[in-house]
Design an enzyme around this catalytic site. Structure first.
Site, mmCIF file in Angstrom:
data_model
loop_
_atom_site.group_PDB
_atom_site.id
_atom_site.type_symbol
_atom_site.label_atom_id
_atom_site.label_comp_id
_atom_site.label_asym_id
_atom_site.label_seq_id
_atom_site.Cartn_x
_atom_site.Cartn_y
_atom_site.Cartn_z
ATOM 1 N N ASP A 285 -50.100 -95.128 54.712
ATOM 2 C CA ASP A 285 -49.533 -96.516 55.321
ATOM 3 C C ASP A 285 -48.869 -96.464 56.622
ATOM 4 O O ASP A 285 -48.837 -97.428 57.486
ATOM 5 C CB ASP A 285 -48.234 -97.143 54.386
ATOM 6 C CG ASP A 285 -49.077 -97.635 53.108
ATOM 7 O OD1 ASP A 285 -50.218 -97.833 52.884
ATOM 8 O OD2 ASP A 285 -48.027 -97.953 52.016
ATOM 9 N N LYS B 195 -50.735 -91.224 49.077
ATOM 10 C CA LYS B 195 -49.595 -90.728 49.730
ATOM 11 C C LYS B 195 -49.466 -89.216 49.239
ATOM 12 O O LYS B 195 -49.950 -89.061 48.070
ATOM 13 C CB LYS B 195 -48.360 -91.643 49.407
ATOM 14 C CG LYS B 195 -48.542 -92.945 49.780
ATOM 15 C CD LYS B 195 -46.990 -93.720 49.552
ATOM 16 C CE LYS B 195 -47.288 -95.250 49.767
ATOM 17 N NZ LYS B 195 -45.865 -95.831 49.335
ATOM 18 N N TYR C 98 -48.380 -89.786 45.654
ATOM 19 C CA TYR C 98 -49.523 -90.266 44.840
ATOM 20 C C TYR C 98 -50.603 -89.508 45.050
ATOM 21 O O TYR C 98 -51.726 -89.733 45.649
ATOM 22 C CB TYR C 98 -49.814 -91.727 45.288
ATOM 23 C CG TYR C 98 -48.722 -92.745 45.156
ATOM 24 C CD1 TYR C 98 -47.778 -92.424 44.054
ATOM 25 C CD2 TYR C 98 -48.509 -93.456 45.883
ATOM 26 C CE1 TYR C 98 -46.710 -93.296 43.835
ATOM 27 C CE2 TYR C 98 -47.612 -94.732 45.936
ATOM 28 C CZ TYR C 98 -46.503 -94.542 44.764
ATOM 29 O OH TYR C 98 -45.707 -95.552 44.780
ATOM 30 N N ASP D 112 -56.059 -100.191 49.665
ATOM 31 C CA ASP D 112 -54.950 -100.263 50.851
ATOM 32 C C ASP D 112 -55.345 -99.368 51.779
ATOM 33 O O ASP D 112 -55.229 -99.791 53.062
ATOM 34 C CB ASP D 112 -53.833 -100.562 50.336
ATOM 35 C CG ASP D 112 -53.374 -101.077 48.785
ATOM 36 O OD1 ASP D 112 -54.467 -100.950 48.066
ATOM 37 O OD2 ASP D 112 -52.530 -101.640 48.807
ATOM 38 N N SER E 109 -55.957 -105.870 47.615
ATOM 39 C CA SER E 109 -56.516 -104.686 47.947
ATOM 40 C C SER E 109 -58.042 -104.733 48.261
ATOM 41 O O SER E 109 -58.484 -104.098 49.333
ATOM 42 C CB SER E 109 -56.534 -103.783 46.522
ATOM 43 O OG SER E 109 -57.215 -104.415 45.630
ATOM 44 N N ILE E 110 -58.788 -105.539 47.778
ATOM 45 C CA ILE E 110 -60.124 -105.868 48.088
ATOM 46 C C ILE E 110 -60.030 -106.588 49.710
ATOM 47 O O ILE E 110 -61.197 -106.151 50.475
ATOM 48 C CB ILE E 110 -60.596 -106.749 47.168
ATOM 49 C CG1 ILE E 110 -61.056 -106.262 45.611
ATOM 50 C CG2 ILE E 110 -62.303 -107.206 47.783
ATOM 51 C CD1 ILE E 110 -61.638 -107.310 44.838
#
Length: 374
Positions: free
Chosen positions: A84, A129, A132, A139, A209-210
């Site tokens: 991000d 991340k 994650y 995203d 997200s799409i």
């Protein structure tokens, strides 16, 4: 709605009046947050279209709060390996191009350094991340990949193979062949509580997200040269994914739902950010000559009018309000977000979320370029 309004200008001016400093909004308190880049990409387009320097100044003032003279970024830690954190870096390119200030190139170099070191799945896709691990989220393709492509074209060696590879791996794992839709996330290790133990997939199709994925593809297509190997693949999956969404459009309003395929489920709602992202993607696809049939223009007109009718209200001051924005949605983390239908419809629905406003602003600017003012 007043048919004479130029909505990109109305949206941009409303944002500037309400939020001179994006980083002070909604408790951000100076955080280096990807939301700003979504809005400022819209301002970049409005500046290109109008030539009005106030829009460029707005970009510069908001980014300059973070970028130090040596290129270090306030509030940014490379070692977080958070994809991000790359998104705002997209604004460094127009700033450097116009000002030639070295701090912008140095900051872009720093973000590119993150991508060079960023942890990857076994097939070479970026983790979402560090916290994650082994996860691809739709995203993340928007957050990192267009920056990656533009850096290579601006400061790098124009090696775009790895850029295309990010889309190949993500599409392979996140596509649902029955619907043509893309799941929100995939866990390579298949150990996350939200992940299907056989496929590693999260259980639902989340509208935004799409939208992130579609914007990532079309933005990357615009950046890379026509002859780039793999560009045809990006065009193919872009068109295929947009066509799949048409089956899940709300026929009456022309826009889309928070959970894409659950049109008639209790609690689902028409959502502003994803609908804006789809309109942006369609309009830009038309402008770039990818969506060539007349039906696409009819479709984008219908959906843009749906944005105005379903989500937009003007205040007594004449400012634009964008309603029905999902504030946030993710998977796992401290709150153990499980990706269920109940989860996606439980997140707060707010007015004037920055991600929604940014997507709407970008949609307006692209729409007005290919269709004209509403």
């Amino acid at each position: 709605m007043d048919k004479k309004i130029k909505w990109s200008i109305k949206a941009a001016d409303s944002i500037m009046q309400r939020l001179p400093h994006l980083y002070e909004d909604n408790g951000n308190n100076g955080k280096w947050s990807y939301d700003y880049g979504v809005i400022l990409k819209g301002f970049e387009k409005v500046y290109e279209q109008t030539g009005n320097h106030k829009y460029f100044s707005y970009i510069k003032e908001n980014i300059d709060y973070f970028i130090k003279d040596d290129g270090l970024i306030k509030g940014y830690d490379l070692e977080d390996y958070n994809i991000d954190n790359i998104n705002n870096g997209k604004m460094l390119f127009p700033l450097y191009k116009k000002t030639k200030m070295e701090k912008y190139k140095k900051a872009a170099d720093l973000l590119f350094c993150q991508l060079q070191r960023h942890p990857r799945t076994s097939e070479g896709a970026f983790w979402h991340k560090k916290i994650y691990p082994y996860q691809i989220w739709l995203d993340g393709l928007y957050m990192g990949t267009p920056f990656y492509a533009e850096y290579q074209m601006t400061f790098g060696n124009c090696n775009l193979e790895d850029v295309i590879h990010q889309f190949r791996v993500s599409y392979t794992h996140l596509l649902d062949k029955n619907t043509g839709l893309l799941y929100h996330a995939w866990d390579e290790k298949k150990i996350q509580p939200w992940a299907n133990k056989q496929t590693g997939l999260s259980p639902n199709f989340w509208g935004r997200s799409i939208g992130w994925y579609l914007m990532a593809i079309i933005d990357t297509i615009e950046i890379i040269p026509d002859q780039t190997p793999g560009r045809d693949f990006l065009i193919e999956i872009f068109v295929r994914s947009l066509k799949a969404l048409l089956k899940y459009q709300d026929e009456q309003s022309g826009v889309w739902y928070q959970v894409t395929d659950k049109l008639n489920e209790k609690g689902n709602y028409l959502e502003a950010s994803c609908s804006s992202m789809y309109v942006y993607s369609m309009a830009k696809g038309i402008r770039l000559g990818i969506l060539k049939s007349a039906e696409w223009k009819v479709q984008v007109i219908k959906s843009f009018n749906g944005l105005l009718n379903e989500f937009v209200l003007l205040t007594k001051e004449g400012w634009l309000n964008l309603n029905k924005c999902c504030q946030v949605a993710g998977l796992g983390g401290e709150s153990q977000r499980d990706g269920s239908y109940a989860y996606y419809i439980s997140e707060p629905i707010i007015c004037n979320d920055q991600k929604g406003l940014g997507a709407f602003l970008q949609a307006c600017a692209e729409y007005e370029e290919v269709v004209g003012e509403v």
